[in-house]
Every structure is written in structure tokens, then in C-alpha cells.
Write a protein that holds these residues in place. Structure first.
Motif, short mmCIF file in Angstrom:
data_model
loop_
_atom_site.label_atom_id
_atom_site.label_comp_id
_atom_site.label_asym_id
_atom_site.label_seq_id
_atom_site.Cartn_x
_atom_site.Cartn_y
_atom_site.Cartn_z
N GLN A 204 0.78 -1.18 0.05
CA GLN A 204 0.00 -0.06 0.21
C GLN A 204 1.01 1.23 0.07
O GLN A 204 0.57 2.23 -0.71
CB GLN A 204 -0.86 0.10 1.10
N VAL A 205 1.99 1.29 0.75
CA VAL A 205 2.73 2.39 0.77
C VAL A 205 3.52 2.61 -0.62
O VAL A 205 3.43 3.65 -1.07
CB VAL A 205 4.15 2.10 1.75
N MET A 206 4.00 1.40 -1.39
CA MET A 206 4.56 1.58 -2.57
C MET A 206 3.39 2.12 -3.77
O MET A 206 3.72 3.11 -4.57
CB MET A 206 5.24 0.25 -2.88
N LYS A 207 2.27 1.66 -3.44
CA LYS A 207 1.20 2.20 -4.20
C LYS A 207 0.86 3.64 -4.15
O LYS A 207 0.68 4.43 -5.17
CB LYS A 207 -0.28 1.28 -4.07
N LEU A 208 0.81 4.08 -2.98
CA LEU A 208 0.36 5.48 -2.61
C LEU A 208 1.56 6.49 -3.00
O LEU A 208 1.46 7.60 -3.55
CB LEU A 208 0.29 5.82 -1.41
N ILE A 209 2.99 6.16 -2.95
CA ILE A 209 3.97 6.82 -3.26
C ILE A 209 4.00 6.74 -4.79
O ILE A 209 4.32 8.04 -5.43
CB ILE A 209 5.52 6.10 -2.90
#
Length: 321
Positions: A204-209
Motif C-alpha cells: 500500500q505504501v508503494m502504491k500511494l508513493i
């Protein structure tokens, strides 16, 4: 004078009791060691031997930990230490059984304050647009700010999160760093990544970044920007110059919330350069609408020795001066 203090845990639940006591009663022995009491139990009936006030604190901690097991919380020595530290720190302000119900419900796990100052910090962030969290490492300044930012994003109170750090080396000369821009700044942002991963998960962090919903940027890249509808965290604020701090504070736009964290005793700036954080705390102390939460060694939520180390350094500095 030592007294015998008796109480019973309710409701009766052997699984919860086992979680409370820990393997081979390790959690009870931990409470005994840190508070200087004796704890005996037969099932859910407990007897604490010690000074009256300390025995009541021990009961309050045990009752609070037992309440935690209701949510199937896995109790660990680290979590027991946090509750003990909160009880000891706030004994004059509140008891462990009257801990606030403030909870930050991040997607992966709920986060609760473990000291009076942490609770004050969270409430200040929720009620002020500009917030300062100042104090030693390990007091939860950055971690709690990231948690508040994630919840604000989840509730659509802001449309993005911006995490900012000054790229200043911590006393070492790292030399030339290979790689592209993202790889060069990555080491400076690792503590922020760790908090994000814990609360949102790696994917999720990689997606939002990737969607630019979460942005990590060196402080120097803030010049010329106006930041609207964002939750902005400036970490390691003690490593800003006076000019950089003024530049950052004047980037704030409409519907934005800002948290600035730092430890003014651990600046990595050249000796001849004044800390922008130390300077602005003095300049802005009378400005309405800005909150300043000051942490100390008693708020540390890392290994128990970290608190002792910080206190030893404080004593040394006091004696030297």
C-alpha cells in the motif's frame, strides 16, 4: 511500610489470564522488578506486597493489561514496559486505570498513547494546524505524527501526505552516494518508511508513493512550493537553519496540517550554525494557534536503558554547566 493488597480480576477467563501473566509468569516478574513489589496469584485472585501507593500502581497496571487482553491483544514484555512507564511517569497526573481513550486507528493496528505527553501531543495535532513535537529520540514524536497523517488521509481530511527531512549527515562523512535521486535520499527517510510500512503495509505504501499521494522530499525541495490540502511532517527539525525553517513554515497553504519534530540537543549542523528549530520555538512561542509539546526522558518508549542513558547525559550536562 509494606502492606498486603488483594484484588480479583474480572471476568474470569483463563486464556486472558495466561496472556496477562506471560510464559512462566514473565510479565508478573517484570512488573515486580520495575516497581519493587511482590506479586502472588492463585488464578484470578492477586496479592501484591509493597508500599500502599506502589501496590495500587501495580494493581492499576495489571488491571489495564488485563483489559488489553479483551481485544485478543498479544501482550509482550515491550508492551508491559510501556504500561509500566506510563503508570510511573503519570502517577501524579493520573493513574494507569484512567488512561485516556485516545486511539489512532490506522489501517493495520490501533495506536494508543503511553504517556501524558504523548496523549497531549495527539490532541494538539488534532486541534491545531501547526504543531511542534520536541524532545529526545524514542518518545514517539515522528511515529505518532505519521499515524495521525495516515488517519487524516483515510478520512479524506487531506488529499496527500508530505514527509520532509533535511539531508544532513549525522556526524559522519558519507561521501558520494551512488544511484539515482531516490536511492540517494532513501537512507535519510528510512525511519519514516518503517513507520509507514508498519501502519499501511509495504504494498500500500508503494502504491500511494507511486500515485504521489505520499511524497518524501528533502527540505531543500520545498522552496517555491505552496502546500494545500496536505498533512506535512518535517522530521529532524533541529537540523534546519533559521532560514530553512522560515522558508518551510511559509510554504503552508489552505487546509493543511503541519507537524515539526526534533531534538534540539542533538543537532548535526556545523557548530557555527544556529538550529532553526531552537530559534523558531522562541520566536513563535506566543503565536496563537500553534501547539508545542515537549517530551522528556520519561516519555521514551524504547528499551528501558534508553531512558537511563538520556538521564545520565542530562545529569552530566547539568554538572558541567
Amino acid at each position: 511500610m509494606k502492606q498486603h493488597h488483594n484484588f480479583r480480576l474480572e471476568p474470569i477467563d483463563n486464556l486472558r489470564l495466561a496472556s496477562l501473566c506471560g510464559q512462566f509468569d514473565e510479565h508478573l516478574r517484570q512488573i515486580e522488578k520495575e516497581l519493587g513489589v511482590e506479586i502472588h496469584n492463585r488464578g484470578h485472585d492477586f496479592k501484591i506486597i509493597g508500599a500502599t501507593a506502589i501496590a495500587k500502581t501495580a494493581e492499576a497496571v495489571i488491571q489495564r493489561l488485563y483489559a488489553e487482553t479483551k481485544q485478543k491483544e498479544l501482550l509482550t514484555p515491550a508492551k508491559v514496559h510501556l504500561f509500566l512507564r506510563a503508570a510511573q511517569t503519570d502517577q501524579s497526573k493520573r493513574t494507569a486505570t484512567s488512561m485516556s481513550e485516545v486511539v489512532i486507528n490506522t489501517p493495520r493496528n490501533p495506536i494508543k498513547p503511553h504517556s501524558h505527553n504523548q496523549e497531549l501531543y495527539i490532541n494538539n495535532i488534532l486541534s491545531h494546524d501547526i504543531n511542534f513535537g520536541v524532545g529526545p529520540a524514542g518518545t514517539g514524536k515522528t511515529y505518532l505524527a505519521v499515524a495521525c497523517a495516515i488517519v487524516a488521509l483515510e478520512k479524506e481530511q487531506v488529499s496527500r501526505i508530505l514527509l520532509v527531512r533535511p539531508a544532513v549527515e549525522a556526524g559522519e562523512k558519507l561521501g558520494f552516494l551512488p544511484g539515482d535521486f531516490a536511492q540517494k535520499i532513501d537512507p535519510y527517510f528510512r525511519p519514516l518508511y518503517d513507520a509507514l510500512y508498519e501502519m499501511l503495509g509495504f504494498d500500500q505504501v508503494m502504491k500511494l508513493i507511486g500515485q504521489h499521494v505520499i511524497e518524501l522530499a528533502p527540505l531543500a525541495y520545498m522552496r517555491g512550493r505552496t502546500l494545500n490540502d496536505a498533512f506535512i511532517i518535517l522530521d529532524e527539525g533541529q537540523n534546519t537553519t533559521k532560514e530553512q525553517m522560515k522558508m518551510f513554515l511559509t510554504r503552508i497553504g489552505f487546509n493543511s496540517k503541519v507537524v515539526i519534530t526534533g531534538d534540539i540537543t542533538q543537532t548535526d549542523l556545523p557548530r557555527s550554525t544556529d538550529s532553526g528549530l531552537r530559534h523558531c520555538l522562541e520566536v513563535l512561542k506566543e503565536v496563537t494557534g500553534i501547539s508545542m509539546t515537549h517530551f522528556d526522558a520519561s516519555d521514551v518508549v524504547r528499551h528501558p536503558l534508553v531512558q537511563s542513558i538520556l538521564q545520565a547525559y542530562d545529569r552530566h550536562e547539568t554538572q558541567k554547566n
